[in-house]
Design a protein around this motif. Structure first.
Motif, PDB file in Angstrom:
ATOM      1  N   TRP A  51      22.730  24.093 -48.805  1.00  0.00           N
ATOM      2  CA  TRP A  51      22.729  25.236 -47.903  1.00  0.00           C
ATOM      3  C   TRP A  51      21.865  26.590 -48.559  1.00  0.00           C
ATOM      4  O   TRP A  51      20.980  26.969 -47.958  1.00  0.00           O
ATOM      5  CB  TRP A  51      24.137  25.967 -47.711  1.00  0.00           C
ATOM      6  N   PRO A  92      25.669  29.599 -41.453  1.00  0.00           N
ATOM      7  CA  PRO A  92      25.674  28.749 -40.439  1.00  0.00           C
ATOM      8  C   PRO A  92      26.159  29.360 -39.226  1.00  0.00           C
ATOM      9  O   PRO A  92      26.830  30.625 -39.086  1.00  0.00           O
ATOM     10  CB  PRO A  92      27.142  28.028 -41.157  1.00  0.00           C
ATOM     11  N   ASP A 129      21.759  25.344 -35.294  1.00  0.00           N
ATOM     12  CA  ASP A 129      21.622  25.052 -36.979  1.00  0.00           C
ATOM     13  C   ASP A 129      21.998  23.482 -36.904  1.00  0.00           C
ATOM     14  O   ASP A 129      22.063  22.919 -38.239  1.00  0.00           O
ATOM     15  CB  ASP A 129      22.965  25.611 -37.651  1.00  0.00           C
TER      16      ASP A 129
END
Length: 401
Positions: free
Chosen positions: A48, A83, A155
């Protein structure tokens, strides 16, 4: 009164007693579980925050990137995003490994924020982004261009990789296959691939001529390609390759000529973006168009509504947008011009005649940008001529230009 000796004995007993019960030893299963949990958490955070690994599935970026190239994509360059869909299984994307079962639940949607990066997207960058047209209100509209589209949250949309040819505020145009930005010729990617007609005098050993030169996409010429490419009785091939390899083909004594293949200006191509009869563009002669920039305003003409209608309705955070009869209303109020709320980009594949890119489905919003492709760490040929050539050793750790 206790004696000095008895007091010392009592202190010794207290000191000798354990102060706490020792922790029970972890079972082998518990140690295994803790190790796996730590690895998953660490990998998720690295994926991430820092970089992700991707594989090239299609030839749209050839010959810069080949099918079977495995590459690292830096999320640090442009700043990673937080996110939007938190309820998802770690280290998955869209589905659980090896199944068609969704790996996420869209019960919760969070606002997206972008962490600081150390650069902005530039013209010529090779960029990974989420495919915008997997928006729930868009995927059916572009099913003719991309038949396997499915709706997903922002996403979790499919990862695409293309070269950025237009950044916010640019005026872009394609003339006879050449990209112009703000009136200036844009430098061609070093390994960009295009279509060429190869006229030959005799039959060709395709394996020795094309495969030997690294050309895997070739088709024997037929009349369906049109008289503008060759004379009716001229034999040859349509090949997709780089300009350098096209020049090498000219050195063969059985090759009469090698010419690039372009669509004529004014010949309208179906399924091209935008879907309107007000323009007659094709993949080789496209635009001019203005790339939206946050704060930039445009008048809502017929062409501009076709170009920017999807942005107004689906990507700029507006509600109750209605577009019909070349008119745009937002929350019941008709507007004559529009000011964009975020930046957008125009992407094209390096394989210019075999790439479903912004010419076919439109602009990429900034909140869909994932990262910058940095280098190839492994390359596996899906159709090797021998087992020993399965790995393309010359491409390992190749910097992406």
């Amino acid at each position: 009164m206790p004696s000095k000796h008895s007091v010392l004995m009592s202190l010794a007993e207290i000191i000798s007693k354990p102060t706490s019960t020792p922790a029970p030893k972890k079972s082998a299963f518990r140690e295994w579980f803790d190790s796996i949990l730590f690895a998953v958490v660490a990998a998720t955070l690295i994926r991430w925050l820092f970089f992700s690994a991707f594989v090239i599935p299609t030839p749209s970026m050839e010959n810069s990137l080949l099918v079977g190239d495995y590459l690292f994509v830096s999320r640090l360059h442009y700043g990673t995003t937080t996110p939007v869909t938190p309820l998802q299984m770690p280290l998955t994307h869209q589905t659980i490994w090896g199944t068609s079962i969704p790996s996420y639940l869209d019960w919760i949607r969070l606002p997206q924020y972008r962490l600081p990066g150390f650069t902005d997207v530039k013209n010529g960058d090779v960029v990974v982004f989420y495919l915008p047209v997997e928006h729930p209100d868009m995927y059916q509209k572009y099913s003719n261009v991309l038949p396997d589209l499915r709706p997903h949250p922002t996403d979790l949309r499919s990862n695409y990789i293309k070269r950025c040819v237009g950044i916010p505020g640019d005026k872009l145009e394609v003339r006879h296959g050449q990209v112009y930005v703000n009136g200036h010729v844009q430098e061609l990617p070093p390994r960009m691939q295009n279509e060429f007609f190869v006229s030959v005098k005799t039959a060709v050993n395709e394996e020795n001529v094309f495969r030997k030169n690294g050309i895997v996409d070739y088709t024997q010429f037929t009349e369906t390609f049109g008289d503008s490419v060759a004379a009716n009785d001229e034999a040859g091939y349509i090949v997709k390759t780089t300009a350098a390899l096209a020049e090498r083909l000219k050195t063969y004594d059985f090759v009469k000529r090698v010419e690039p293949v372009f669509m004529e200006k004014g010949l309208k191509e179906p399924y091209l973006f935008p879907t309107t009869d007000a323009v007659d563009w094709n993949k080789d002669n496209y635009g001019p168009i203005a790339i939206p920039e946050a704060g930039m305003s445009v008048p809502l003409t017929e062409v501009n509504i076709a170009l920017y209608g999807d942005i107004i309705r689906n990507y700029d955070g507006n509600e109750n947008v209605v577009i019909e009869n070349n008119k745009v209303t937002i929350a019941g109020k008709q507007i004559s011009d529009y000011t964009f709320k975020q930046d957008y980009y125009f992407m094209m594949g390096d394989n210019r005649h075999d790439s479903a890119d912004s010419r076919y489905w439109g602009f990429v919003p900034k909140d869909h940008i994932v990262g910058k492709a940095v280098f190839v760490w492994m390359s596996i040929d899906p159709n090797p001529t021998s087992f020993l050539k399965k790995i393309r050793w010359d491409r390992i750790f190749r910097i992406i230009e």
